[in-house]
Scaffold this motif. Sequence first.
Motif, short mmCIF file in Angstrom:
data_model
loop_
_atom_site.label_atom_id
_atom_site.label_comp_id
_atom_site.label_asym_id
_atom_site.label_seq_id
_atom_site.Cartn_x
_atom_site.Cartn_y
_atom_site.Cartn_z
N ILE A 212 30.44 -29.30 7.47
CA ILE A 212 30.64 -29.26 8.91
C ILE A 212 29.93 -30.42 9.59
O ILE A 212 30.45 -31.03 10.53
CB ILE A 212 30.14 -27.91 9.49
CG1 ILE A 212 31.02 -26.76 9.01
CG2 ILE A 212 30.11 -27.96 11.02
CD1 ILE A 212 32.47 -26.85 9.44
N GLN A 213 28.76 -30.76 9.10
CA GLN A 213 28.03 -31.91 9.64
C GLN A 213 28.89 -33.18 9.48
O GLN A 213 28.99 -33.99 10.42
CB GLN A 213 26.70 -32.07 8.92
CG GLN A 213 25.78 -33.13 9.51
CD GLN A 213 24.45 -33.15 8.79
OE1 GLN A 213 24.36 -32.99 7.57
NE2 GLN A 213 23.37 -33.36 9.54
N ASP A 214 29.50 -33.35 8.32
CA ASP A 214 30.38 -34.49 8.10
C ASP A 214 31.59 -34.43 9.03
O ASP A 214 32.01 -35.45 9.60
CB ASP A 214 30.86 -34.53 6.65
CG ASP A 214 29.74 -34.87 5.67
OD1 ASP A 214 28.72 -35.43 6.11
OD2 ASP A 214 29.90 -34.58 4.47
N ALA A 215 32.16 -33.25 9.17
CA ALA A 215 33.36 -33.08 9.99
C ALA A 215 33.10 -33.47 11.45
O ALA A 215 33.87 -34.23 12.05
CB ALA A 215 33.86 -31.64 9.91
N VAL A 216 32.03 -32.95 12.01
CA VAL A 216 31.72 -33.25 13.41
C VAL A 216 31.37 -34.73 13.56
O VAL A 216 31.72 -35.36 14.56
CB VAL A 216 30.57 -32.36 13.91
CG1 VAL A 216 30.10 -32.79 15.30
CG2 VAL A 216 31.03 -30.89 13.94
N GLY A 217 30.73 -35.30 12.56
CA GLY A 217 30.40 -36.72 12.61
C GLY A 217 31.62 -37.62 12.68
O GLY A 217 31.54 -38.75 13.15
#
Length: 205
Positions: free
Chosen positions: A125-130
């Motif tokens: 999710i951190q990657d996705a939002v980034g």
Amino acid sequence: MALKRWFLPETPDVVGTLTEQIAVTVEGLDALVEWAGSGGSDAAAGVVRDAEHRADECKRELRRALRTAFTTPLDAEDLYWLSERLDAVLNGAKDAVREAEVMATPPDAAVGEMAVLLRQGVGHIQDAVGHLVGDSDEATTAADAAVKSQRGMERVYRRAMSDLLDVDDLRVVMARRELYRRLSRVGDMLVEVAERVWYAVVKEA
């Protein structure tokens, strides 16, 4: 003549604030993994609780920023929703730790596996939002990876619940069942975050 700042719209860094909240959530899930792998470390439990409090402040800061922002790089509703569900994920992790403490039931191997999968999901999710601003393909790929990791949680959950049939101590059965269920619900919340990433991308298409 100097330009009067009160004529300029507010431009708070709402995505940056959400990113900070996710980073704190990652810290909390790292501590959850440590807690589960250590048989219930008090120090790790304290880190989970501290991360939850700091993430709450990030959430409040984001809400304040959304009230004053003239424009946002992502839809304000999506930012609000992502923040709220991420807050629920970390709250769920904290509650699982607290419930284990109250029931005097240390985490077992299944809880450890579920914690690791939750941490993997939050990382995706951190990657996705980034990537939400600028690379929607990468954002949705990371969101799909988050969903996949939580599907792995379902398999661990079913196996762990089945193993409880061989346990004779009813107190242990009830305590572990509730702990498994709580972590499974946290996994469901993480899937909701991933689905919202997809929704945000679809709206911007």
